[in-house]
Design a protein around this motif. Structure first.
Motif, PDB file in Angstrom:
ATOM      1  N   THR A 427     -12.835  12.117  36.509  1.00 39.01           N
ATOM      2  CA  THR A 427     -12.582  11.890  37.825  1.00 39.01           C
ATOM      3  C   THR A 427     -12.250  12.875  38.594  1.00 39.01           C
ATOM      4  O   THR A 427     -11.478  13.642  38.173  1.00 39.01           O
ATOM      5  N   ALA A 428     -13.025  12.964  39.789  1.00 38.40           N
ATOM      6  CA  ALA A 428     -12.382  13.784  40.727  1.00 38.40           C
ATOM      7  C   ALA A 428     -11.080  13.837  40.991  1.00 38.40           C
ATOM      8  O   ALA A 428     -10.521  12.704  41.005  1.00 38.40           O
ATOM      9  N   LYS A 429     -10.461  14.904  41.062  1.00 36.74           N
ATOM     10  CA  LYS A 429      -9.032  15.092  41.418  1.00 36.74           C
ATOM     11  C   LYS A 429      -8.819  14.958  43.020  1.00 36.74           C
ATOM     12  O   LYS A 429      -9.386  15.805  43.822  1.00 36.74           O
ATOM     13  N   GLU A 430      -8.073  13.998  43.304  1.00 38.20           N
ATOM     14  CA  GLU A 430      -7.817  13.634  44.709  1.00 38.20           C
ATOM     15  C   GLU A 430      -6.536  12.861  45.046  1.00 38.20           C
ATOM     16  O   GLU A 430      -5.944  12.343  44.126  1.00 38.20           O
ATOM     17  N   THR A 432      -4.246  10.441  48.132  1.00 38.79           N
ATOM     18  CA  THR A 432      -4.467   9.980  49.378  1.00 38.79           C
ATOM     19  C   THR A 432      -3.249  10.011  50.476  1.00 38.79           C
ATOM     20  O   THR A 432      -1.884  10.337  49.818  1.00 38.79           O
ATOM     21  N   VAL A 433      -3.435  10.703  51.729  1.00 44.95           N
ATOM     22  CA  VAL A 433      -2.304  11.027  52.564  1.00 44.95           C
ATOM     23  C   VAL A 433      -2.679  10.338  53.764  1.00 44.95           C
ATOM     24  O   VAL A 433      -3.371   9.930  54.297  1.00 44.95           O
ATOM     25  N   GLN A 434      -1.559  10.335  54.569  1.00 39.83           N
ATOM     26  CA  GLN A 434      -1.422   9.815  56.054  1.00 39.83           C
ATOM     27  C   GLN A 434      -2.204  10.655  56.901  1.00 39.83           C
ATOM     28  O   GLN A 434      -2.167  11.990  56.639  1.00 39.83           O
ATOM     29  N   LYS A 435      -2.870  10.225  57.725  1.00 40.49           N
ATOM     30  CA  LYS A 435      -3.398  10.873  58.986  1.00 40.49           C
ATOM     31  C   LYS A 435      -2.324  11.419  59.840  1.00 40.49           C
ATOM     32  O   LYS A 435      -1.197  10.632  60.072  1.00 40.49           O
ATOM     33  N   SER A 436      -2.586  12.647  60.323  1.00 37.88           N
ATOM     34  CA  SER A 436      -1.657  13.412  61.134  1.00 37.88           C
ATOM     35  C   SER A 436      -1.332  12.606  62.374  1.00 37.88           C
ATOM     36  O   SER A 436      -0.169  12.428  62.840  1.00 37.88           O
ATOM     37  N   THR A 444      -8.397  10.312  52.171  1.00 30.21           N
ATOM     38  CA  THR A 444      -8.602  10.860  50.861  1.00 30.21           C
ATOM     39  C   THR A 444      -8.979  12.320  50.964  1.00 30.21           C
ATOM     40  O   THR A 444      -9.789  12.472  51.589  1.00 30.21           O
ATOM     41  N   VAL A 445      -8.006  13.075  50.510  1.00 30.39           N
ATOM     42  CA  VAL A 445      -8.211  14.657  50.173  1.00 30.39           C
ATOM     43  C   VAL A 445      -8.374  15.140  48.647  1.00 30.39           C
ATOM     44  O   VAL A 445      -7.725  14.591  47.789  1.00 30.39           O
ATOM     45  N   LYS A 446      -9.438  15.886  48.764  1.00 31.76           N
ATOM     46  CA  LYS A 446      -9.807  16.311  47.217  1.00 31.76           C
ATOM     47  C   LYS A 446      -8.935  17.554  47.114  1.00 31.76           C
ATOM     48  O   LYS A 446      -8.738  18.405  47.835  1.00 31.76           O
ATOM     49  N   LEU A 447      -8.729  17.546  45.844  1.00 30.59           N
ATOM     50  CA  LEU A 447      -7.832  18.606  45.293  1.00 30.59           C
ATOM     51  C   LEU A 447      -8.658  19.511  44.584  1.00 30.59           C
ATOM     52  O   LEU A 447      -9.559  19.197  43.875  1.00 30.59           O
ATOM     53  N   PRO A 448      -7.913  20.757  44.234  1.00 26.59           N
ATOM     54  CA  PRO A 448      -8.731  21.710  43.648  1.00 26.59           C
ATOM     55  C   PRO A 448      -8.883  21.175  41.999  1.00 26.59           C
ATOM     56  O   PRO A 448      -7.850  20.632  41.651  1.00 26.59           O
ATOM     57  N   LEU A 449      -9.755  21.502  41.323  1.00 29.73           N
ATOM     58  CA  LEU A 449      -9.924  20.962  39.979  1.00 29.73           C
ATOM     59  C   LEU A 449      -9.134  21.761  39.166  1.00 29.73           C
ATOM     60  O   LEU A 449      -8.382  21.329  38.042  1.00 29.73           O
ATOM     61  N   VAL A 450      -8.678  23.080  39.487  1.00 32.09           N
ATOM     62  CA  VAL A 450      -7.563  23.855  38.945  1.00 32.09           C
ATOM     63  C   VAL A 450      -6.458  24.020  39.860  1.00 32.09           C
ATOM     64  O   VAL A 450      -6.648  24.906  40.575  1.00 32.09           O
ATOM     65  N   GLY A 451      -5.378  23.374  39.721  1.00 31.46           N
ATOM     66  CA  GLY A 451      -4.028  23.762  40.556  1.00 31.46           C
ATOM     67  C   GLY A 451      -3.305  24.891  40.399  1.00 31.46           C
ATOM     68  O   GLY A 451      -3.768  25.663  39.505  1.00 31.46           O
TER      69      GLY A 451
END
Length: 557
Positions: A427-430, A432-436, A444-451
């Protein structure tokens, strides 16, 4: 008795290689387990797949070196390779309904992909790290502290770990702007702080490229197995390449051991590889002449077994066109008893065994003579591989004659699907964050595949992958359950799946009736009064319809 060696009568000469176990379409279990070699989950995830009898364990590394810890794919592929192909390995348990060699080949392919990545990362480490060792050690220390702090359950630990990294970056900037000394060492100090960061960006590109490749293979296997396997290291290019030749022979040995007709009964664990015994039905009556004036014509247990074997081959036929049974695998098994807690098994080496298989004359002798006391026993097995290799149903039949009593015993064994952990797709790495602005809403914010931490971990491990024992000592490894068989080690019970349970229960009645009718026919042909046998058979035909599976190997004594 001892572990067999590579030249135990098996022909390792080159030739056309074709699958010798399983049938077309029985690939779900094979590809599910093979996908573990490409996964990037935490290694501890595999502990969720432990079942009642067989448990993997994770060997922890040094607490101060968690940066060298492996992920699931790295630990799994290395553990399987070493256990299945390692020098001096112990004997293996057969994996019914799947091809263990395919899993091993995917583990070798995954190791090769990672080795190519690690070669590049090692070059990065040398150019941007080892030449500027003080800065490298400082950055690694920061990341090690950050990783240790972030693993704490305290919610503030994550923020503290990130703050530590930012503070280190700020300190680096201050040192770059205002160096306390001048000359060569000033520039070297600046480079020691900057070059490891440059190397990190370079390493990130390498890691991202490999991660995409591994994830595509993971998803491809679970989608149907359209994933090619390249393992050039098992193809000798010349007679002098002894390592490749040895690896090739070990793969052939694995296939030969998979075809062995010797299985092991481990008490409550059941027949290893076939699952626990869920049902048992016994027909035992005295051998009385049908004509009191005549004696019974002498016969042996093998005569009864042979008749049962012939009749079982007709199971796929029926009076109605309703689908019915698929063609089963019918095989004579030699069953060897071992302790419930045995840590290993051994296969015999003598003139009665060739390429891990007991010869026909040895099978007949065991069937006719070894019915009481110590020694191996003979069973006739009828086995179905269903649900694309996820369900293994085995009915085992044995015939014994003690004094004047003939006993026919039919037992049911069932091995369920591999644990759901192995069938989960990437599954895609992502997150959930609050809107500013609208803080009451989330996005939902997508995260880099390799952190960031993963790049550091992979780069730090890369130079040590050439010597796995040191890497395992530092970061830890995966210990497989023993006696090891790839299929039963991570199998679930079939009783949690309604249709799988139905299939296992439905197979018992037809098999029992065929066994009894074939045996009674042999008895009648040899002048035995079959009235009591027939009455007992009718009673068992009613009893076998009880729909409740039981743990038949757990005696309440």
């Amino acid at each position: 008795m001892g572990a067999a060696v590579a030249d135990d009568g098996f022909d390792f000469t080159p030739g056309a290689q074709v699958p010798l176990t399983g049938t077309a379409g029985q690939t779900a279990a094979t590809f599910a387990l093979a996908s573990a070699a490409y996964r990037d989950n935490e290694v501890a995830e595999i502990l969720k797949a432990n079942n009642e009898w067989h448990k993997s364990t994770v060997k922890e590394g040094r607490k101060w070196a968690t940066i060298f810890r492996p992920n699931l794919g790295e630990a799994f592929s290395l553990a399987v390779r070493d256990r299945m192909l390692g020098a001096g390995r112990k004997s293996l348990i057969q994996s019914f309904g799947m091809e263990p060699q395919v899993v091993v080949e995917h583990c070798l392919a995954a190791n090769r992909i990672r080795r190519e990545r690690d070669n590049w990362l090692t070059a990065v480490m040398v150019l941007c790290g080892l030449l500027f060792l003080p800065g490298l050690l400082l950055w690694l220390l920061v990341f090690q502290i950050r990783t240790t702090v972030a693993k704490r359950e305290d919610k503030r630990a994550g923020a503290l770990a990130t703050t530590l990294l930012v503070a280190m970056g700020a300190l680096a900037v201050v040192v770059l702007v205002k160096m306390p000394f001048t000359g060569f060492w000033a520039w070297y100090a600046r480079a020691s702080l900057v070059l490891p960061v440059v190397g990190w960006f370079w390493a990130k590109q390498i890691c991202e490229r490999t991660a995409h490749d591994l994830r595509e293979r993971w998803a491809g296997l679970l989608a149907g197995g359209g994933v090619g396997v390249k393992i050039p290291e098992v193809v000798p290019g010349s007679p002098n390449e002894s390592k490749a030749e040895q690896l090739r022979q070990e793969l052939h040995r694995l296939s030969a051991e998979q075809r062995s007709n010797l299985v092991f009964y481990a008490g409550p664990k059941g027949v290893l590889g076939m699952g626990t015994r869920w049902g048992s039905w016994q027909l035992a009556e005295d051998l009385v002449p049908a004509d009191p004036s005549k004696e019974i014509h002498p016969f042996r247990s093998w005569d009864v077994i042979r008749s049962i074997h012939d009749q079982l081959r007709m199971l796929e036929r029926g009076p109605l066109n309703t689908g019915g049974f698929p063609p089963p695998s019918i095989k004579h098994w030699i069953v060897s008893p071992i302790g419930e807690g045995a840590g290993e098994v051994s296969r015999p080496e003598n003139t009665d065994v060739e390429a891990y298989q007991f010869k026909t004359h040895a099978i007949q002798e065991i069937c006719n003579k070894q019915q009481f006391g110590s020694g191996n026993r003979h069973y006739l097995g009828v086995q179905w591989t269903l649900w694309d290799g996820q369900l293994i149903i085995t009915m085992m039949i044995t015939v014994t004659v003690l004094h004047q009593t003939l006993r026919i015993e039919v037992t049911g064994h069932a091995l369920g699907p591999v644990h759901g952990l192995f069938t989960t797709k990437p599954t895609a790495k992502e997150k959930t964050v609050q809107k500013s602005m609208r803080f009451w809403e989330t996005r939902t914010v997508k995260l880099p595949l390799v952190g960031t931490d993963e790049v550091v971990r992979l780069t730090a491990r890369a130079p040590l992958t050439a010597y796995p024992p040191l890497l395992n000592w530092l970061g830890g490894s995966l210990a497989l359950p023993e006696p090891f068989g790839m299929r039963h080690a991570w199998a679930d019970q079939p009783w949690r799946h309604r249709f799988m349970a139905d299939d296992a229960l439905r197979a018992a009645t037809p098999v029992l009736r065929v066994v009894h009718s074939a045996a009674i026919k042999v008895l009648e042909e040899n002048g035995v009064d079959t009235e009591k046998f027939g009455a007992r058979s009718s009673f068992l035909s009613s009893a076998v319809q009880d729909p409740a599976p039981r743990k038949a190997d757990l005696y309440d004594a």
